[in-house]
Design a protein around this motif. Structure first.
Motif, PDB file in Angstrom:
ATOM      1  N   ALA A 115       0.829  -1.203   0.000  1.00 43.23           N
ATOM      2  CA  ALA A 115       0.000   0.000   0.000  1.00 43.23           C
ATOM      3  C   ALA A 115       0.860   1.248   0.000  1.00 43.23           C
ATOM      4  CB  ALA A 115      -0.913   0.012   1.226  1.00 43.23           C
ATOM      5  N   CYS A 116       0.238   2.318  -0.457  1.00 41.87           N
ATOM      6  CA  CYS A 116       0.902   3.607  -0.592  1.00 41.87           C
ATOM      7  C   CYS A 116      -0.114   4.680  -0.197  1.00 41.87           C
ATOM      8  CB  CYS A 116       1.322   3.759  -2.048  1.00 41.87           C
ATOM      9  SG  CYS A 116       2.168   5.254  -2.458  1.00 41.87           S
ATOM     10  N   TYR A 117       0.354   5.745   0.426  1.00 46.37           N
ATOM     11  CA  TYR A 117      -0.556   6.857   0.706  1.00 46.37           C
ATOM     12  C   TYR A 117      -1.118   7.388  -0.610  1.00 46.37           C
ATOM     13  CZ  TYR A 117       0.189   7.386   5.703  1.00 46.37           C
ATOM     14  OH  TYR A 117       0.195   7.183   7.054  1.00 46.37           O
ATOM     15  N   PRO A 118      -2.387   7.778  -0.633  1.00 49.65           N
ATOM     16  CA  PRO A 118      -3.009   8.262  -1.875  1.00 49.65           C
ATOM     17  C   PRO A 118      -2.230   9.394  -2.545  1.00 49.65           C
ATOM     18  CG  PRO A 118      -4.692   7.900  -0.217  1.00 49.65           C
ATOM     19  CD  PRO A 118      -3.359   7.695   0.473  1.00 49.65           C
ATOM     20  N   THR A 119      -1.607  10.261  -1.769  1.00 48.68           N
ATOM     21  CA  THR A 119      -0.862  11.382  -2.342  1.00 48.68           C
ATOM     22  C   THR A 119       0.407  10.932  -3.056  1.00 48.68           C
ATOM     23  OG1 THR A 119       0.227  11.722  -0.210  1.00 48.68           O
ATOM     24  CG2 THR A 119      -1.711  13.090  -0.694  1.00 48.68           C
ATOM     25  N   HIS A 120       0.821   9.689  -2.881  1.00 47.13           N
ATOM     26  CA  HIS A 120       2.035   9.179  -3.516  1.00 47.13           C
ATOM     27  C   HIS A 120       1.724   8.134  -4.601  1.00 47.13           C
ATOM     28  CE1 HIS A 120       3.693  11.054   0.070  1.00 47.13           C
ATOM     29  NE2 HIS A 120       4.834  11.123  -0.600  1.00 47.13           N
ATOM     30  N   ARG A 121       0.455   7.935  -4.896  1.00 45.59           N
ATOM     31  CA  ARG A 121       0.086   6.960  -5.921  1.00 45.59           C
ATOM     32  C   ARG A 121       0.364   7.515  -7.310  1.00 45.59           C
ATOM     33  NH1 ARG A 121      -5.420   5.105  -2.841  1.00 45.59           N
ATOM     34  NH2 ARG A 121      -4.315   4.047  -1.142  1.00 45.59           N
ATOM     35  N   GLY A 122       0.497   6.602  -8.261  1.00 48.11           N
ATOM     36  CA  GLY A 122       0.736   6.994  -9.641  1.00 48.11           C
ATOM     37  C   GLY A 122       2.181   7.359  -9.927  1.00 48.11           C
ATOM     38  N   GLN A 123       3.086   7.019  -9.006  1.00 49.85           N
ATOM     39  CA  GLN A 123       4.504   7.349  -9.172  1.00 49.85           C
ATOM     40  C   GLN A 123       5.375   6.101  -9.343  1.00 49.85           C
ATOM     41  OE1 GLN A 123       5.748   9.927  -5.928  1.00 49.85           O
ATOM     42  NE2 GLN A 123       3.770  10.964  -5.944  1.00 49.85           N
ATOM     43  N   GLY A 124       4.743   4.939  -9.502  1.00 48.65           N
ATOM     44  CA  GLY A 124       5.501   3.708  -9.693  1.00 48.65           C
ATOM     45  C   GLY A 124       5.945   3.035  -8.414  1.00 48.65           C
ATOM     46  N   ILE A 125       5.515   3.545  -7.270  1.00 44.26           N
ATOM     47  CA  ILE A 125       5.935   2.973  -5.990  1.00 44.26           C
ATOM     48  C   ILE A 125       5.394   1.556  -5.829  1.00 44.26           C
ATOM     49  CG2 ILE A 125       5.759   3.188  -3.480  1.00 44.26           C
ATOM     50  CD1 ILE A 125       5.724   6.266  -3.931  1.00 44.26           C
ATOM     51  N   GLY A 126       4.148   1.324  -6.220  1.00 42.78           N
ATOM     52  CA  GLY A 126       3.565  -0.016  -6.119  1.00 42.78           C
ATOM     53  C   GLY A 126       4.366  -1.020  -6.937  1.00 42.78           C
ATOM     54  N   SER A 127       4.772  -0.634  -8.140  1.00 37.56           N
ATOM     55  CA  SER A 127       5.587  -1.527  -8.976  1.00 37.56           C
ATOM     56  C   SER A 127       6.934  -1.805  -8.329  1.00 37.56           C
ATOM     57  CB  SER A 127       5.803  -0.905 -10.360  1.00 37.56           C
ATOM     58  OG  SER A 127       4.591  -0.898 -11.085  1.00 37.56           O
ATOM     59  N   GLN A 128       7.552  -0.782  -7.743  1.00 36.35           N
ATOM     60  CA  GLN A 128       8.837  -0.981  -7.079  1.00 36.35           C
ATOM     61  C   GLN A 128       8.702  -1.937  -5.892  1.00 36.35           C
ATOM     62  OE1 GLN A 128      10.827   2.743  -6.109  1.00 36.35           O
ATOM     63  NE2 GLN A 128      10.033   3.668  -7.985  1.00 36.35           N
ATOM     64  N   LEU A 129       7.650  -1.760  -5.104  1.00 42.01           N
ATOM     65  CA  LEU A 129       7.432  -2.654  -3.964  1.00 42.01           C
ATOM     66  C   LEU A 129       7.131  -4.079  -4.423  1.00 42.01           C
ATOM     67  CD1 LEU A 129       5.359  -0.394  -1.553  1.00 42.01           C
ATOM     68  CD2 LEU A 129       7.637  -1.338  -1.120  1.00 42.01           C
ATOM     69  N   LEU A 130       6.389  -4.200  -5.500  1.00 41.17           N
ATOM     70  CA  LEU A 130       6.069  -5.523  -6.014  1.00 41.17           C
ATOM     71  C   LEU A 130       7.321  -6.226  -6.533  1.00 41.17           C
ATOM     72  CD1 LEU A 130       3.796  -7.484  -6.326  1.00 41.17           C
ATOM     73  CD2 LEU A 130       3.192  -6.405  -8.483  1.00 41.17           C
ATOM     74  N   GLU A 131       8.179  -5.504  -7.215  1.00 40.76           N
ATOM     75  CA  GLU A 131       9.446  -6.088  -7.673  1.00 40.76           C
ATOM     76  C   GLU A 131      10.310  -6.507  -6.485  1.00 40.76           C
ATOM     77  OE1 GLU A 131      10.935  -3.010 -10.256  1.00 40.76           O
ATOM     78  OE2 GLU A 131       9.343  -3.394 -11.728  1.00 40.76           O
ATOM     79  N   LEU A 132      10.292  -5.708  -5.429  1.00 37.94           N
ATOM     80  CA  LEU A 132      11.015  -6.048  -4.204  1.00 37.94           C
ATOM     81  C   LEU A 132      10.431  -7.326  -3.586  1.00 37.94           C
ATOM     82  CD1 LEU A 132      13.175  -5.169  -2.134  1.00 37.94           C
ATOM     83  CD2 LEU A 132      11.393  -3.821  -1.018  1.00 37.94           C
ATOM     84  N   ALA A 133       9.118  -7.426  -3.547  1.00 36.69           N
ATOM     85  CA  ALA A 133       8.461  -8.625  -3.011  1.00 36.69           C
ATOM     86  C   ALA A 133       8.881  -9.864  -3.796  1.00 36.69           C
ATOM     87  CB  ALA A 133       6.939  -8.455  -3.061  1.00 36.69           C
ATOM     88  N   GLU A 134       8.955  -9.729  -5.103  1.00 33.76           N
ATOM     89  CA  GLU A 134       9.331 -10.868  -5.939  1.00 33.76           C
ATOM     90  C   GLU A 134      10.781 -11.270  -5.707  1.00 33.76           C
ATOM     91  OE1 GLU A 134       8.056  -9.701  -9.874  1.00 33.76           O
ATOM     92  OE2 GLU A 134       5.950  -9.725  -9.252  1.00 33.76           O
ATOM     93  N   ARG A 135      11.653 -10.293  -5.452  1.00 30.97           N
ATOM     94  CA  ARG A 135      13.042 -10.616  -5.103  1.00 30.97           C
ATOM     95  C   ARG A 135      13.108 -11.358  -3.772  1.00 30.97           C
ATOM     96  NH1 ARG A 135      15.742  -5.258  -4.891  1.00 30.97           N
ATOM     97  NH2 ARG A 135      17.287  -6.425  -3.702  1.00 30.97           N
ATOM     98  N   ILE A 136      12.291 -10.933  -2.815  1.00 39.04           N
ATOM     99  CA  ILE A 136      12.253 -11.610  -1.515  1.00 39.04           C
ATOM    100  C   ILE A 136      11.768 -13.044  -1.699  1.00 39.04           C
ATOM    101  CG2 ILE A 136      11.162 -11.674   0.756  1.00 39.04           C
ATOM    102  CD1 ILE A 136      11.032  -8.549   0.570  1.00 39.04           C
ATOM    103  N   GLY A 137      10.677 -13.227  -2.444  1.00 40.81           N
ATOM    104  CA  GLY A 137      10.148 -14.568  -2.684  1.00 40.81           C
ATOM    105  C   GLY A 137      11.173 -15.471  -3.344  1.00 40.81           C
TER     106      GLY A 137
END
Length: 192
Positions: A115-137
């Protein structure tokens, strides 16, 4: 845990306020509903949520994105191993469909909160976190990822599908006393 590079870091207790917000965003309001049920007459449900998130932060279970002004996004997840979780008669009905879906995602790294604060959405943060999650997995030797999204959360679903996640199962949402627009829970899975 993999080595984290700025702006990512492990959450600490000072992040509890932000973490409670982020968990509630990701959970479509279900966390606040749960915390409200746990609160005594004189307790603030948000304080219960903050205390729970502070405990998880102490255990090193949460990654946050922090550009220097505090956590603006967070990631929590865990490995689902090879044996399904038993679902007995006393299992809370509200959580039953969620656990049944998790039981369909054995041997995966489960994205519990992204999750990301609404004011920070649309900046690619979700994709970055998801890529990080996949590296962890992958670092844990798992060959697939999983996540459960609310059927009406089209933004989250688009994010996951852009990253190769596909629908594996869906179950109706059990609302009980929880007031929500969520009609169903959707399990999405991606092979690594």
């Amino acid at each position: 845990m993999i080595e984290l590079e700025r702006p990512f870091r492990l959450a600490d207790e000072k992040d509890a306020h932000s973490l409670a917000d982020l968990v509630n965003f990701a959970g479509e309001g279900l966390p606040l509903h749960i915390w409200t049920g746990l609160a005594r007459d004189d307790e603030d449900p948000w304080e219960i949520g903050r205390a729970r998130q502070a405990e998880k932060a102490r255990d090193g279970q949460i990654v946050v994105m922090d550009n220097g002004d505090g956590a603006v996004a967070g990631l929590t997840g865990y490995s689902i191993r090879s044996e399904p979780e038993p679902i007995g008669e006393d299992f809370p009905p509200l959580f039953r469909p969620l656990q049944e879906l998790e039981n369909n995602a054995l041997e995966s790294w489960y994205v519990n909160v992204l999750a990301c604060y609404p004011t920070h959405r649309g900046q690619g943060i979700g994709s970055q976190l998801l890529e990080l999650a996949e590296r962890i997995g992958a670092s844990e030797g798992l060959r697939r990822m999983s996540v459960i999204v609310a059927s009406n959360n089209t933004g989250a679903r688009r994010l996951y599908e852009r990253h190769g996640y596909r629908q594996a199962a869906t179950l109706p949402c059990v609302k009980a006393t929880w007031e929500t627009d969520t009609e169903a829970w959707v399990l999405l899975i991606k092979s690594l």
